[in-house]
Design an enzyme around this catalytic site. Structure first.
Site, PDB file in Angstrom:
ATOM      1  N   GLU A 189      -5.986  -7.526  -0.828  1.00  0.00           N
ATOM      2  CA  GLU A 189      -6.386  -7.301   0.567  1.00  0.00           C
ATOM      3  C   GLU A 189      -7.724  -6.586   0.594  1.00  0.00           C
ATOM      4  OE1 GLU A 189      -3.382  -5.610   3.277  1.00  0.00           O
ATOM      5  OE2 GLU A 189      -5.001  -4.428   4.179  1.00  0.00           O
ATOM      6  N   GLU A 224       0.840  -1.213   0.000  1.00  0.00           N
ATOM      7  CA  GLU A 224       0.000   0.000   0.000  1.00  0.00           C
ATOM      8  C   GLU A 224       0.870   1.256   0.000  1.00  0.00           C
ATOM      9  OE1 GLU A 224      -2.903  -0.075   3.164  1.00  0.00           O
ATOM     10  OE2 GLU A 224      -4.071  -1.659   2.203  1.00  0.00           O
TER      11      GLU A 224
END
Ligand code: MG
Length: 342
Positions: free
Chosen positions: A261, A171
């Site tokens: 995710e 991320e």
């Protein structure tokens, strides 16, 4: 005539039944003939925007992510992954190796939990994502050399196995961490390092704003390499229509997506479990054939934790219903195809 109509309609019902069985079979971690998902799909590839099996047919994988392996690495073992495969119908396991926050850059021994994950996945015939889990180290360029060394080693060790998927930056985040100036150049440095040893396994690239800006990546995708996908992350209690619209724009541009995710909760991991909102996402992903992985396997008391607080301290699997959290019970039912998606 009546008899013929009855025979024809009976035949149609049987065909529909057999078709629905066959369709459902593709959603199994191990099918009725005992073949694992990796035995059936083999070496994955990207064809157009779709993740596809070795035979070229599009596939959607669904599975579970570890929590940070330096916190919850005890679950990265064969017994747990087998339990998730057989009881939860998990097709893909994600080994989330944090780089910062006390992770690999500070305690490199956590790599052993990635290795135990991959070795178990190979043995059990499930796919496994090797996740370079950047988070508070916002910019992937900051540790690019270490990422290259790590992925070179993994590609050398595991590149011949169809099980392995590389996720090179979880991320990326921060205002100055843009697709154009940070993430894409990083990917263009790491991808060739993997391809030196592994010419074909899937490589998944993160996107800006905690892997939400897939629409920006879609404007300027990486060229020159096969089997590249892009990550979308969402938390159903925080992200809804707005993020699905961004995602739709990336889909419309033909960007290959993989949700490495996602959570049933708010993006903090708390705020409760948003079942309806999660199902809206899962229906959207199923419609587009996009694979997803749920965050995460831990017993730490967060709402996104799949185990009940303090349950299974030994890390062996074999959990009873009471040992699962609300999110755990829900995700298990979805993976087992016990909840019908619209
Ligand atoms: Mg390979």
């Amino acid at each position: 005539m009546k008899r013929r109509i009855a025979a024809v309609s009976g035949c149609l019902i049987l065909c529909a039944f057999l078709f629905s069985c066959a369709e459902k079979d593709t959603r199994l971690s191990v099918d009725k003939k005992g073949r694992t998902v990796v035995e059936r799909y083999g070496q994955l590839q990207v064809i157009g925007p779709k993740l596809s099996a070795a035979d070229g047919k599009p596939v959607q994988l669904r599975g579970i992510s570890s929590y940070g392996l330096h916190f919850a690495g005890k679950y990265a073992n064969e017994e747990v992954i087998k339990w998730l495969r057989d009881d939860w119908n998990m097709q893909v396991w994600r080994a989330a190796m944090y780089t910062s926050d006390g992770g690999y850059l500070f305690a490199p021994a956590v790599k052993s939990r990635v290795i135990s994950s991959v070795d178990a996945a190979i043995k059990l015939g499930v796919y496994v994502i090797i996740d370079w889990h950047i988070l508070h180290d916002n910019n992937p360029l900051a540790n690019q050399d270490k990422a290259i060394a790590f992925f070179s080693e993994m590609a050398q060790k595991y590149g011949e196995y169809p099980n392995v998927i590389y996720e090179i930056c979880n991320e990326p985040n921060g205002q100055d961490v843009t697709w154009q100036d940070a993430i894409k150049p990083y990917a263009e440095a790491v991808i060739p390092a993997i391809r030196e040893y592994d010419r074909d396994n899937i490589i998944i690239v993160g996107t800006s704003t905690w892997s939400q800006d897939v629409d920006i990546a879609a404007e300027d995708p990486i060229t020159g390499y096969d089997n590249i996908m892009y990550t979308l992350h969402f938390y159903a209690g925080t992200h809804g229509d707005y993020l699905r619209e961004k995602t739709q724009r990336a889909i419309d541009k033909g960007l290959p997506l993989f949700v490495t995710e996602c959570g049933t909760t708010q993006s903090s991991g708390g705020g409760g479990v948003f079942e309806e909102e999660t199902l809206a996402w899962f229906s959207f992903l199923q419609k587009h054939g996009i694979s997803w992985v749920n965050w995460s396997l831990t017993n730490n008391g967060e709402d996104s934790a799949l185990l009940a607080y303090n349950a299974d301290r030994t890390g062996k699997g074999g959990w009873t219903e009471n040992e699962l959290s609300q999110s755990g019970k829900f995700i298990r039912r979805v993976l087992r195809n016990e909840i019908r998606l619209k």
